[in-house]
Enzyme design. Structure first.
Site, PDB file in Angstrom:
ATOM      1  CD  GLU A   1      -5.032   5.193   3.249  1.00  0.00           C
ATOM      2  OE1 GLU A   1      -5.717   4.338   2.633  1.00  0.00           O
ATOM      3  OE2 GLU A   1      -3.972   5.666   2.802  1.00  0.00           O
TER       4      GLU A   1
ATOM      5  CG  HIS B   1      -1.784   1.166   1.369  1.00  0.00           C
ATOM      6  ND1 HIS B   1      -1.622   2.082   2.384  1.00  0.00           N
ATOM      7  CD2 HIS B   1      -2.814   1.627   0.621  1.00  0.00           C
ATOM      8  CE1 HIS B   1      -2.519   3.029   2.267  1.00  0.00           C
ATOM      9  NE2 HIS B   1      -3.266   2.791   1.204  1.00  0.00           N
TER      10      HIS B   1
ATOM     11  CD  GLU C   1      -2.711   2.370  -3.751  1.00  0.00           C
ATOM     12  OE1 GLU C   1      -3.311   3.463  -3.742  1.00  0.00           O
ATOM     13  OE2 GLU C   1      -3.052   1.403  -3.038  1.00  0.00           O
ATOM     14  CG  HIS C   2      -0.251   6.078  -0.786  1.00  0.00           C
ATOM     15  ND1 HIS C   2      -0.799   7.122  -0.076  1.00  0.00           N
ATOM     16  CD2 HIS C   2      -1.159   5.083  -0.721  1.00  0.00           C
ATOM     17  CE1 HIS C   2      -1.979   6.777   0.413  1.00  0.00           C
ATOM     18  NE2 HIS C   2      -2.214   5.524   0.038  1.00  0.00           N
TER      19      HIS C   2
END
Length: 442
Positions: A156, A76, A79-80
């Site tokens: 997040e 994740h 991905e950012h």
């Protein structure tokens, strides 16, 4: 089934095959083709009649379940970071290039794969493919970007921890497969794991997993397959990405994973209590999945379902109640989720368990069978009316499944489900040991 319908890992590199062709009154309305590049990169397209849009998605066969405990959250995080810039584009240029043409552009990380996707006008497809290809093959991943994005991801994680829906599904996974196992861990990572990850570890993960044999480029809309292949070859040529010869990585397999029953909870200062009753479901490739989808629809997948009618309409115990089922390569879950006032929890659990026991004992009715089939047929066809959904269908099928069913074939499999099929699969699944997960006030 011939090579034209099976996943591309069986197809000879350097070749192109037609997977599916649909005609109406002699005119081709849908044409699905696949090319396996000599590098192992798979390119699958669906040419759709009567649309002016095009959607592109790149599915990478790596997700949170591929991480070690030390790497927790790395998929994740990466991905950012891939939106942060390449040698030829800054982060602002990446986002503004898509904004300038009114495109939709995003990405998400799942437990078994990661997807970067865009939807644009058909004339802007070359731009979308070029931007995505540049990002995935040539991202810089600078130390400065890692530190800046680390704070975003920690925010997040905190946001997800404030969302009872996210919390309870993470609890169910932790109970089912173990909180410290790849499937049982949350996708985003923890504050500790994200804080500990270094730029070098993230870049090593990128170099190891973002390789051509693990990728599927899926495009749907007003497109020509050969033109798309040429666009992809140009856009993905950076950093020698397509140089090496290799075969595509086959879909994920594994020995069946058991689901651990038990109770798990988390306290949150909420007005409602959120509860999930779950149990082991079906593996991804299980042929009984079509029958169980009908059962799931009858149990809690529609407003006419047993649980919605009994829990909400007849007794007024909860506003939200539904059932769901999802699968991984070697395991799966079926669950019922309810949100209710704390004082009503015991009665809600009693009613849900009673309804599940009745379906496990007696199966569903002929009327529920037809309603379930109709719901599934309508949901399938209506959900595939746009280029983005068509792109996702063929991309996911290529990456995680061993064969691609046409829409007509899926409809035929649904229509073939019998009452006995439903009774047998319900008797097995709905009597398996139970997970009870609760999130709410003390």
């Amino acid at each position: 089934m011939g090579v034209g319908r099976s996943s591309g890992y069986n197809q000879e590199p350097g070749t192109t095959v037609t997977l599916e062709q649909t005609e109406v009154n002699g005119a081709v309305t849908s044409l699905v083709r696949r090319t396996v590049h000599p590098s192992g990169l798979r390119i699958v397209t669906e040419q759709m009649a009567g649309v002016r849009s095009a959607a592109v998605g790149v599915f990478i066969g790596v997700g949170s379940r591929d991480e070690t405990a030390r790497q927790h959250g790395c998929s994740h995080f990466l991905e950012h970071l891939l939106f942060k810039g390449t040698p030829s584009r800054t982060a602002l240029e990446i986002s503004s290039s898509m904004d300038r043409v009114g495109g939709e552009f995003n990405a998400y990380t799942a437990k078994e794969y990661t997807c970067f996707h865009a939807r644009v006008l058909d004339v802007d497809l070359p731009l979308a493919i070029d931007v995505v290809g540049d990002m995935l093959t040539s991202s810089l991943i600078t130390a400065e970007d890692v530190e800046a994005e680390r704070d975003v991801i920690l925010d997040e994680i905190a946001m997800h921890d404030d969302d009872p829906d996210d919390v309870i599904h993470n609890l169910v996974a932790a109970q089912a497969w173990g909180a410290e196992t790849p499937l049982g861990r949350g996708i985003a990572g923890t504050e500790a794991s994200i804080t500990a990850l270094t730029r070098e570890e993230i870049n090593d993960f990128y170099q190891e997993h973002y390789v051509a044999p693990r990728m599927v480029v899926s495009v749907a809309g007003n497109v020509d397959h050969d033109e798309v292949v040429a666009m992809v070859e140009k856009a993905f040529s950076g950093s020698g990405f397509l140089t090496a010869s290799a075969a595509p990585v086959p879909p994920r397999e594994g020995s069946p994973l058991e689901v651990a029953a038990g109770e798990i909870s988390a306290q949150r200062p909420l007005e409602q209590v959120n509860v999930i009753l779950a149990r082991e479901g079906l593996q991804r490739g299980d042929d009984r999945r079509f029958a169980f989808e009908v059962v799931n629809t009858a149990v809690g997948g529609a407003t006419s379902s047993r649980l919605f009618q009994e829990v909400r309409e007849h007794r007024g115990l909860a506003y939200s109640v539904y059932s769901y089922a999802y699968s991984h390569a070697e395991t799966g879950l079926f669950g019922v989720q309810v949100g209710c006032l704390p004082a009503k929890l015991d009665e809600v659990l009693e009613v849900v368990r009673s309804e599940l026991a009745a379906v496990a004992r007696d199966g569903i009715t002929a009327e529920e069978l037809e309603l379930g089939k109709g719901q599934l047929r309508g949901g399938l066809v209506l959900g595939l009316e746009d280029s983005a959904s068509r792109m996702s269908r063929i991309g996911r099928a290529e990456l995680v499944h061993r064969e691609l069913y046409s829409i007509d074939e899926v409809l035929a499999r649904i229509d073939a489900v019998t009452l006995e099929d439903c009774r047998e699969v319900a008797a097995e699944i709905l009597t398996r040991p139970e997970i009870l997960a609760v999130v709410g006030p003390a």
